[in-house]
Design an enzyme around this catalytic site. Structure first.
Site, PDB file in Angstrom:
ATOM      1  N   GLY A 189      -4.171  -6.033  -3.230  1.00  0.00           N
ATOM      2  CA  GLY A 189      -3.678  -7.086  -2.670  1.00  0.00           C
ATOM      3  C   GLY A 189      -3.311  -8.228  -3.910  1.00  0.00           C
ATOM      4  O   GLY A 189      -3.473  -9.226  -3.747  1.00  0.00           O
TER       5      GLY A 189
ATOM      6  N   MET B  82       1.138   1.271   1.517  1.00  0.00           N
ATOM      7  CA  MET B  82       1.554   2.767   1.045  1.00  0.00           C
ATOM      8  C   MET B  82       1.906   3.366   2.348  1.00  0.00           C
ATOM      9  O   MET B  82       1.725   4.611   2.288  1.00  0.00           O
ATOM     10  CB  MET B  82       0.039   2.864   0.635  1.00  0.00           C
ATOM     11  CG  MET B  82      -0.441   2.424  -0.882  1.00  0.00           C
ATOM     12  SD  MET B  82       1.063   2.043  -1.835  1.00  0.00           S
ATOM     13  CE  MET B  82       1.191   3.339  -2.801  1.00  0.00           C
ATOM     14  N   ARG B  83       2.253   2.820   3.289  1.00  0.00           N
ATOM     15  CA  ARG B  83       2.692   3.831   4.620  1.00  0.00           C
ATOM     16  C   ARG B  83       4.271   3.527   4.730  1.00  0.00           C
ATOM     17  O   ARG B  83       4.634   2.411   4.390  1.00  0.00           O
ATOM     18  CB  ARG B  83       1.977   3.196   5.801  1.00  0.00           C
ATOM     19  CG  ARG B  83       0.349   3.479   5.809  1.00  0.00           C
ATOM     20  CD  ARG B  83       0.048   4.838   5.523  1.00  0.00           C
ATOM     21  NE  ARG B  83       0.538   5.694   6.262  1.00  0.00           N
ATOM     22  CZ  ARG B  83      -0.315   6.134   7.542  1.00  0.00           C
ATOM     23  NH1 ARG B  83      -1.456   5.889   7.604  1.00  0.00           N
ATOM     24  NH2 ARG B  83       0.267   7.191   8.057  1.00  0.00           N
ATOM     25  N   ILE B  84       4.937   4.695   5.605  1.00  0.00           N
ATOM     26  CA  ILE B  84       6.266   4.555   5.792  1.00  0.00           C
ATOM     27  C   ILE B  84       6.396   3.534   7.086  1.00  0.00           C
ATOM     28  O   ILE B  84       5.430   3.913   7.862  1.00  0.00           O
ATOM     29  CB  ILE B  84       6.866   5.736   5.965  1.00  0.00           C
ATOM     30  CG1 ILE B  84       6.732   6.956   4.887  1.00  0.00           C
ATOM     31  CG2 ILE B  84       8.346   5.920   6.473  1.00  0.00           C
ATOM     32  CD1 ILE B  84       7.576   6.808   4.058  1.00  0.00           C
TER      33      ILE B  84
ATOM     34  N   HIS C 212       8.625  -2.954  -5.359  1.00  0.00           N
ATOM     35  CA  HIS C 212       8.432  -1.491  -6.113  1.00  0.00           C
ATOM     36  C   HIS C 212       8.385  -1.326  -7.472  1.00  0.00           C
ATOM     37  O   HIS C 212       9.031  -2.339  -8.273  1.00  0.00           O
ATOM     38  CB  HIS C 212       9.543  -0.758  -5.660  1.00  0.00           C
ATOM     39  CG  HIS C 212       9.617   0.807  -5.946  1.00  0.00           C
ATOM     40  ND1 HIS C 212       8.953   1.680  -5.215  1.00  0.00           N
ATOM     41  CD2 HIS C 212      10.207   1.550  -7.080  1.00  0.00           C
ATOM     42  CE1 HIS C 212       8.922   2.738  -6.051  1.00  0.00           C
ATOM     43  NE2 HIS C 212       9.692   2.761  -6.781  1.00  0.00           N
TER      44      HIS C 212
ATOM     45  N   GLU D 219      15.832   3.992   5.034  1.00  0.00           N
ATOM     46  CA  GLU D 219      15.549   4.908   3.976  1.00  0.00           C
ATOM     47  C   GLU D 219      14.566   4.170   2.972  1.00  0.00           C
ATOM     48  O   GLU D 219      15.040   3.263   2.382  1.00  0.00           O
ATOM     49  CB  GLU D 219      16.729   5.478   3.530  1.00  0.00           C
ATOM     50  CG  GLU D 219      16.698   6.791   2.954  1.00  0.00           C
ATOM     51  CD  GLU D 219      17.921   7.213   2.235  1.00  0.00           C
ATOM     52  OE1 GLU D 219      17.784   7.953   1.039  1.00  0.00           O
ATOM     53  OE2 GLU D 219      19.161   7.070   2.751  1.00  0.00           O
TER      54      GLU D 219
HETATM   55  C1  GRF Z   1       2.219  -2.699  -6.735  1.00  0.00           C
HETATM   56  O1  GRF Z   1       2.444  -2.150  -8.124  1.00  0.00           O
HETATM   57  C2  GRF Z   1       3.349  -2.499  -5.779  1.00  0.00           C
HETATM   58  O2  GRF Z   1       4.485  -2.607  -6.513  1.00  0.00           O
HETATM   59  C3  GRF Z   1       3.060  -1.230  -5.231  1.00  0.00           C
HETATM   60  O3  GRF Z   1       1.791  -1.006  -5.012  1.00  0.00           O
HETATM   61  C4  GRF Z   1       0.937  -2.018  -5.951  1.00  0.00           C
HETATM   62  C5  GRF Z   1       0.146  -2.832  -5.083  1.00  0.00           C
HETATM   63  O4  GRF Z   1      -0.829  -3.682  -5.844  1.00  0.00           O
HETATM   64  N1  GRF Z   1       3.907  -1.048  -4.262  1.00  0.00           N
HETATM   65  P1  GRF Z   1      -1.534  -4.952  -5.240  1.00  0.00           P
HETATM   66  O5  GRF Z   1      -2.297  -4.298  -4.013  1.00  0.00           O
HETATM   67  O6  GRF Z   1      -0.587  -5.784  -4.898  1.00  0.00           O
HETATM   68  O7  GRF Z   1      -2.335  -5.267  -6.035  1.00  0.00           O
END
Ligand code: GRF
Length: 226
Positions: free
Chosen positions: A15, A95-97, A114, A148
């Protein structure tokens, strides 16, 4: 656009991006506040960060992608975000779709960050992929979310050099520093109602008049408050 925006965040991990957004709101750099944090992971540091700032936060069990249970979980998340009357949804290391119903519910008002220069290196653990591939420039992208994955209209990108002896972690550490600047910046523009989507392109109203290459790294459109 309301005077001060209400932001809902979905996060699975530590986070730190969420923290940068909360801090920018609290510092008055974003005219808005994070009102809800939802995680699929009960151990997410993001939930603890939300609690530390007395932000309503909870975990929702999200079953395997594509199953009926997954769609149901997405509906529960949509309902919760709607109950919190959010103007903007930010995916902050989620981390989920995100399913089509959620994309539709928040079209044009859901962003993702990203850690690569899209459209290169979509997916996960892409900083390691970038080092492995041997690219000389890497970076981060904030984009609106469409059906997508990792393909939505791009709001801002930041480029960083890849050094010869970088590990994936070295590069990830360099990139995330910029993530913490470009994500709040993108949200600030949204809160200022300066972003419009024209087909694949995001147009920023009245961008700052500085060279994209000013500063240590290339960021475009140029940063204003971060
Ligand atoms: C970051 O690198 C973000 O771009 C990717 O996952 C990571 C998350 O880090 N999608 P955090 O949980 O915000 O520290």
């Amino acid at each position: 656009m309301p005077e001060s925006i209400r932001i809902g965040a979905l996060a699975s991990g530590g986070g730190t991006n969420l923290q940068s957004i909360i801090d920018a709101c609290e510092a008055g750099k974003i005219d808005g506040s994070v009102v809800a944090v939802i995680s699929d992971n009960p151990d997410a540091g993001a939930l603890e960060r939300a609690h530390n700032h007395t932000i309503d936060a909870h975990q929702i069990e999200v079953p395997e992608t594509g199953t009926e249970g997954w769609k149901e979980a997405d509906r529960t998340i949509i309902e919760s975000l709607e109950d919190h009357d959010v103007d903007l949804v930010v995916l902050a290391g989620y981390m989920r779709i995100v399913g089509p119903e959620m994309v539709e519910a928040f079209r044009g008002r859901m962003m993702n960050i990203h850690p690569a220069l899209l459209p290169a290196f979509p997916g996960v653990e892409v900083q390691w992929d970038a080092v492995e591939y041997g690219v000389k420039l890497a970076g981060a992208t904030v984009h609106f979310v469409v059906e997508e994955y990792d393909t939505g209209p791009i709001i801002i990108q930041a480029g960083v050099p890849v050094e010869q002896d970088d590990s994936g972690q070295d590069l990830a550490d360099r990139i995330i520093e910029l993530e913490h600047r470009i994500y709040p910046q993108a949200i600030r523009w949204f809160a200022e109602d300066r972003l419009s989507i024209e087909g694949r392109k995001v147009v920023l109203e009245d961008p700052a008049e500085v060279e994209a290459g000013d500063g240590p790294y290339i960021v475009n459109p140029p940063l204003e408050a971060f």
